[in-house]
Design a protein around this motif. Structure first.
Motif, PDB file in Angstrom:
ATOM      1  N   UNK A   1       0.186   5.817   8.943  1.00 40.90           N
ATOM      2  CA  UNK A   1       0.562   5.369   7.600  1.00 40.90           C
ATOM      3  C   UNK A   1       1.105   6.543   6.792  1.00 40.90           C
ATOM      4  N   UNK A   2       2.169   6.281   6.048  1.00 42.42           N
ATOM      5  CA  UNK A   2       2.719   7.277   5.123  1.00 42.42           C
ATOM      6  C   UNK A   2       2.202   6.911   3.736  1.00 42.42           C
ATOM      7  N   UNK A   3       1.286   7.738   3.184  1.00 46.99           N
ATOM      8  CA  UNK A   3       0.543   7.290   2.013  1.00 46.99           C
ATOM      9  C   UNK A   3       0.767   8.049   0.702  1.00 46.99           C
ATOM     10  N   UNK A   4       1.625   9.080   0.649  1.00 51.03           N
ATOM     11  CA  UNK A   4       1.719   9.817  -0.625  1.00 51.03           C
ATOM     12  C   UNK A   4       2.140   8.966  -1.814  1.00 51.03           C
ATOM     13  N   UNK A   5       2.898   7.902  -1.551  1.00 54.68           N
ATOM     14  CA  UNK A   5       3.357   7.047  -2.648  1.00 54.68           C
ATOM     15  C   UNK A   5       2.413   5.871  -2.907  1.00 54.68           C
ATOM     16  N   UNK A   6       1.306   5.801  -2.157  1.00 52.32           N
ATOM     17  CA  UNK A   6       0.356   4.698  -2.330  1.00 52.32           C
ATOM     18  C   UNK A   6      -0.730   5.063  -3.332  1.00 52.32           C
ATOM     19  N   UNK A   7      -1.183   4.075  -4.078  1.00 52.66           N
ATOM     20  CA  UNK A   7      -2.353   4.252  -4.939  1.00 52.66           C
ATOM     21  C   UNK A   7      -3.598   4.187  -4.063  1.00 52.66           C
ATOM     22  N   UNK A   8      -4.748   4.538  -4.640  1.00 48.58           N
ATOM     23  CA  UNK A   8      -6.004   4.473  -3.889  1.00 48.58           C
ATOM     24  C   UNK A   8      -6.279   3.044  -3.418  1.00 48.58           C
ATOM     25  N   UNK A   9      -6.001   2.087  -4.270  1.00 52.55           N
ATOM     26  CA  UNK A   9      -6.231   0.682  -3.906  1.00 52.55           C
ATOM     27  C   UNK A   9      -5.304   0.259  -2.772  1.00 52.55           C
ATOM     28  N   UNK A  10      -4.072   0.728  -2.803  1.00 51.07           N
ATOM     29  CA  UNK A  10      -3.123   0.397  -1.735  1.00 51.07           C
ATOM     30  C   UNK A  10      -3.550   1.020  -0.411  1.00 51.07           C
ATOM     31  N   UNK A  11      -4.098   2.239  -0.479  1.00 47.45           N
ATOM     32  CA  UNK A  11      -4.596   2.881   0.742  1.00 47.45           C
ATOM     33  C   UNK A  11      -5.767   2.082   1.309  1.00 47.45           C
ATOM     34  N   UNK A  12      -6.660   1.636   0.442  1.00 49.56           N
ATOM     35  CA  UNK A  12      -7.792   0.820   0.873  1.00 49.56           C
ATOM     36  C   UNK A  12      -7.309  -0.438   1.591  1.00 49.56           C
TER      37      UNK A  12
END
Length: 362
Positions: free
Chosen positions: A319-330
């Motif tokens: 997953x590429x997560x730098x642009x995700x919020x914490x909720x989106x990562x969850x």
């Protein structure tokens, strides 16, 4: 006498029927034993970064639920041998991340211009690179370039304590970019464009002609020549399979970062990873690169798992997560778990993500 023999046979059948179910049950238990869902992250161990920073980062990873770290030392085995113990001491599994076919700034390769891939338009990656300046791709068809890559694999595989050698950029340059990246390069790619169609180096052209009896440079539409496409898929497979033998010779596994699922990887970058000898793949299912949502992350993960059916290769979703919020990562982690993947790999974790990642392991 006949009755005695019949009685003996009956006893043997009964004994077999009594013992086999137990063996079968035990066998099924072994087969069905699942490994814990693994959390990975990629990590660049810059040469100018103090050891104290690496140690602090590894401790942070372990504290927040990361199980395995993929360490990039530019394929420098000596550097890895100094950095890896810090991660191992922190309780992390270490994988030696290396750029494979793409070897930007490789001091050995740069002494050999003929080692590099060439586009259909005649541009060599040695001095005329597609998309970005760090795209310096070696040809898997050049025997010395291939051996150079295997030498790098062997150097990393000899480092004590690491779990695997991890191949990145184990493919050809992008024939097609992810749709979300096209505007960045002001490109329209509705067909295989000459500047992004590789490898027309002398080594590849001559090897293909020797095998199939035709000069690919004389083919009017190379994109529809199935043998030419398969030739290039097989050239990458040969590099991977050779690396697998080397890694296993030294008691290490082989893993790789790959494109989202085999059919897509085949189309975009000449990479058919479900055909490889490899222990685990980390498909980079970077949904935002493709203007897709989490439903596509699940689809791509499930598709890859289906393509690996019957093989021992594990799939861990990247997953590429730098642009995700914490909720989106969850939500992304839950989506990956639902897909049946063996783990999740995070690229570029931000401070806002750590608590979410740790909490998701409970």
């Amino acid at each position: 006498m006949r009755q005695g023999i019949n009685l003996l046979l009956l006893l043997l059948v009964l004994a077999t029927s009594c013992t086999n179910p137990q063996k079968e049950t035990a066998s099924k238990k072994v087969e069905n034993t699942k490994q814990p869902f693994k959390y990975w992250t990629w990590y660049g161990a810059g040469h100018t970064v103090p050891d104290s920073i690496h140690i602090a980062n590894f401790k942070k990873f372990a504290k927040h639920g990361i199980d395995a770290v993929l360490i990039d030392t530019r394929a420098d085995a000596d550097r890895l041998s100094k950095i890896a113990p810090f991660a191992i001491k922190a309780g992390l599994e270490v994988h030696a991340w290396m750029f494979t076919m793409n070897r930007p700034g490789d001091s050995i390769a740069l002494q050999h211009p003929d080692w590099y891939m060439v586009s259909r338009s005649g541009k060599s990656c040695f001095n005329d690179r597609p998309y970005v300046d760090y795209y310096q791709w070696l040809s898997p068809s050049h025997p010395e370039a291939r051996q150079h890559i295997w030498n790098l694999v062997e150097g990393l595989a000899k480092v004590e304590g690491i779990t695997s050698v991890h191949l990145d950029y184990i493919r050809y340059p992008d024939v097609y970019l992810p749709v979300g990246l096209l505007p960045k390069y002001n490109l329209v790619q509705n067909e295989e464009l000459p500047d992004f169609d590789f490898d027309y180096s002398d080594a590849a052209v001559e090897k293909f002609q020797k095998k199939y009896g035709k000069n690919i440079k004389e083919i009017e539409v190379p994109a529809i020549d199935i043998e030419w496409k398969q030739f290039r898929l097989n050239e990458i497979k040969a590099v991977v399979d050779g690396a697998y033998e080397i890694a296993h010779k030294h008691g290490k596994k082989l893993t790789a970062a790959v494109f989202p699922y085999p059919e897509m990887a085949d189309h975009m970058v000449r990479q058919r990873w479900d055909k490889w000898q490899i222990d685990a793949v980390l498909p980079m299912i970077y949904n935002n690169f493709y203007n897709e949502g989490l439903d596509w992350v699940k689809f791509a993960s499930e598709q890859g798992i289906r393509d690996l059916e019957g093989k021992r290769t594990q799939l861990h979703t990247g997953l590429y997560i730098p642009e995700m919020s914490a909720e989106e990562v969850k939500n992304a982690i839950e989506t990956v778990k639902e897909s049946g993947a063996a783990g999740v790999a995070f690229f570029d974790i931000k401070e806002t993500h750590y608590k979410t990642i740790k909490a998701s392991k409970k």
